[in-house]
Design an enzyme around this catalytic site. Sequence first.
Site, mmCIF file in Angstrom:
data_model
loop_
_atom_site.group_PDB
_atom_site.id
_atom_site.type_symbol
_atom_site.label_atom_id
_atom_site.label_comp_id
_atom_site.label_asym_id
_atom_site.label_seq_id
_atom_site.Cartn_x
_atom_site.Cartn_y
_atom_site.Cartn_z
ATOM 1 N N HIS A 96 -0.032 5.014 7.230
ATOM 2 C CA HIS A 96 -0.974 3.899 7.324
ATOM 3 C C HIS A 96 -2.395 4.380 7.566
ATOM 4 O O HIS A 96 -3.207 3.668 8.144
ATOM 5 C CB HIS A 96 -0.576 2.960 8.459
ATOM 6 C CG HIS A 96 0.794 2.414 8.294
ATOM 7 N ND1 HIS A 96 1.898 3.016 8.840
ATOM 8 C CD2 HIS A 96 1.240 1.349 7.609
ATOM 9 C CE1 HIS A 96 2.969 2.315 8.508
ATOM 10 N NE2 HIS A 96 2.607 1.310 7.773
ATOM 11 N N GLY B 138 0.811 -1.213 0.000
ATOM 12 C CA GLY B 138 0.000 0.000 0.000
ATOM 13 C C GLY B 138 0.843 1.260 0.000
ATOM 14 O O GLY B 138 0.303 2.371 0.021
ATOM 15 N N HIS B 139 2.187 1.093 0.012
ATOM 16 C CA HIS B 139 3.090 2.253 -0.001
ATOM 17 C C HIS B 139 3.845 2.354 -1.316
ATOM 18 O O HIS B 139 4.857 3.046 -1.404
ATOM 19 C CB HIS B 139 4.122 2.144 1.125
ATOM 20 C CG HIS B 139 3.542 1.908 2.471
ATOM 21 N ND1 HIS B 139 2.618 2.756 3.032
ATOM 22 C CD2 HIS B 139 3.737 0.907 3.371
ATOM 23 C CE1 HIS B 139 2.282 2.280 4.235
ATOM 24 N NE2 HIS B 139 2.938 1.159 4.447
ATOM 25 N N ASP C 177 6.775 -4.116 12.473
ATOM 26 C CA ASP C 177 7.949 -4.312 11.621
ATOM 27 C C ASP C 177 9.145 -4.734 12.463
ATOM 28 O O ASP C 177 9.872 -5.664 12.112
ATOM 29 C CB ASP C 177 8.270 -3.028 10.839
ATOM 30 C CG ASP C 177 7.205 -2.706 9.798
ATOM 31 O OD1 ASP C 177 6.016 -2.775 10.142
ATOM 32 O OD2 ASP C 177 7.545 -2.391 8.646
#
Lengths: 333, 208
Positions: A219, A56-57, A110
């Site tokens: 996000h 999504g990035h 992460d």
Amino acid sequence: MKKLINKTENLVKESLAGVAAAHADLVKVHYDPNFVVRIDAPVRGKVAIISGGGSGHEPMHGGFVGRGMLDAACPGDVFTSPTPDQMEAATKAVDGGAGVLHIVKNYTGDILNFEMAAELCQAAGIEVAAVVIDDDVAVKDSLYTAGRRGVGTTVLAEKICGAAAERGDNLAKVVDVCRKVNANGRTMGMALTSCTVPAAGRPTFEISDTEMEIGIGIHGEPGRERMALKPAKEIVEMMANVILSDLPFKSGDQVIVMVNGMGATPLMELYLVYNELNKICQAKGITIVRQLVGNYITSLDMAGCSITLLKVDEELLTLWDAPVHTPALRWGV
Amino acid sequence: MVNQESLVAWIEALQEVYAENKEYLTQLDSAIGDADHGINLDRGFTAVRRKLSETKCEDMSAVLKTASMTLISSVGGASGPLYGTFFLRASAVCANKTELAEADIVAMVEAGLEGILHRGKARPNDKTMVDALTPAVNAMKQALAAGSGVKEILEKGVEAAEQGMTDTIPMLAKKGRASYLGERSIGHQDPGATSSYLMLKTAANLWN
Ligand SMILES: Nc1ncnc2c1ncn2[C@@H]1O[C@H](COP(=O)(O)OP(=O)(O)O)[C@@H](O)[C@H]1O
Ligand SMILES: [Mg+2]
């Protein structure tokens, strides 16, 4: 929700298949576990560099795989960090015997997943080092919290460390370069709209036509503050002030600037933002020596932008200018 | 009596519970996180259930270890490694056992919580799943010491977890994504504390 999707569950995989098909000369895609890897990996004797994070990035991180940048990228589900088996498999696939650097953005998910992966790789005899990027000035730093988020500086760190590895630096030196980039990079983001996580089906937050979120991450998290929308000049001033006073950047400094779109903001507006920022830097005696204007680290279909400043010296600038050949960043080739 | 079958039944029920609460947990996560907690757990427990149906587990410990490994490789996010570690530590408590007595159940949840604390380094009042599990473990230990049976021990645990979960509402988040919001994290219930409460509640509904 209106998106170009077949089935939500298949989105990440089908998008990866597109990357593989479109850039077959640069990268290969491995599935189950998923990772994008440089076509010529492993490169013998070279430090390998891996990054990863939620999908999504785009183009981060998969679009930055290739000569002079990343050896592999591990995409998780949308906005969800990848899992340790992905990083473990990617690390093994790119290890050329000189060790592997994990560039990790500072998010609990992460960090934890990369930590578990590093433990698995070390148990398998691969030398792994990790550098955490935490450049988001919107978040107050404190020993007792999760600390600052990793955002725009990640892109610059991947480029610069990729060049350091390519010129033959050893793992300890590439780690040093990465830490130096992180220490000198600062970012701040803002949103005009929310974004829609495909599996959720609706915008993550509600926001009216007259409001904006300042200090957002990547996000769709709400930012530090919501306020009335202002002219771009005032917004850029507000963001630049926080960034400039944080490092602090001073008169005489040379900087690489990235004006980054969050996914749904036209390039026309990003250039307008760059123009405002350029005027501010000029007035403060800060010289923009290189710049990126475009969509590099996005947040799905969010409208908005982030501004990254990286203070550079000769070493970082030379590494920045070194050739890079990836799907999303290419020069000197 | 809690045996291997009960563990499998619990995990299967968790898959259903997280599927039912996918929207709710994701909603909670969109207020102070990134709108994926329910999606993550639904994906994870669906994978665990599939894996368990394909795998022949030789004992209780193997059931929980399989769940752990599958969660770690399918959930992602913060909750993947954290719940993965929870189940891994819980599986160690079940080693060489064919049945769990009252004390074993309490030890299992306590070991799981310790695993989460070790991995995530959160402390009580940081507004995380730890805030549901810590009071639950304390209440379960008290009930155990008072001579309660499995059902009652779990019910006390669930009660405390529920209180712990709602107690996260006024907290200022210090760990995880919610911490980036600073003061704005106040006034919202933590999604992870909510999923932890559901985990215990599901056990309490099944085991006695
Ligand atoms: N360091 C930590 N220790 C314990 N629990 C944590 C920690 N960080 C986050 N959490 C829990 O994880 C939950 C979020 O999980 P999830 O949304 O699946 O992952 P992510 O935050 O990576 O998107 C939070 O609600 C919180 O309860
Ligand atoms: Mg989340």
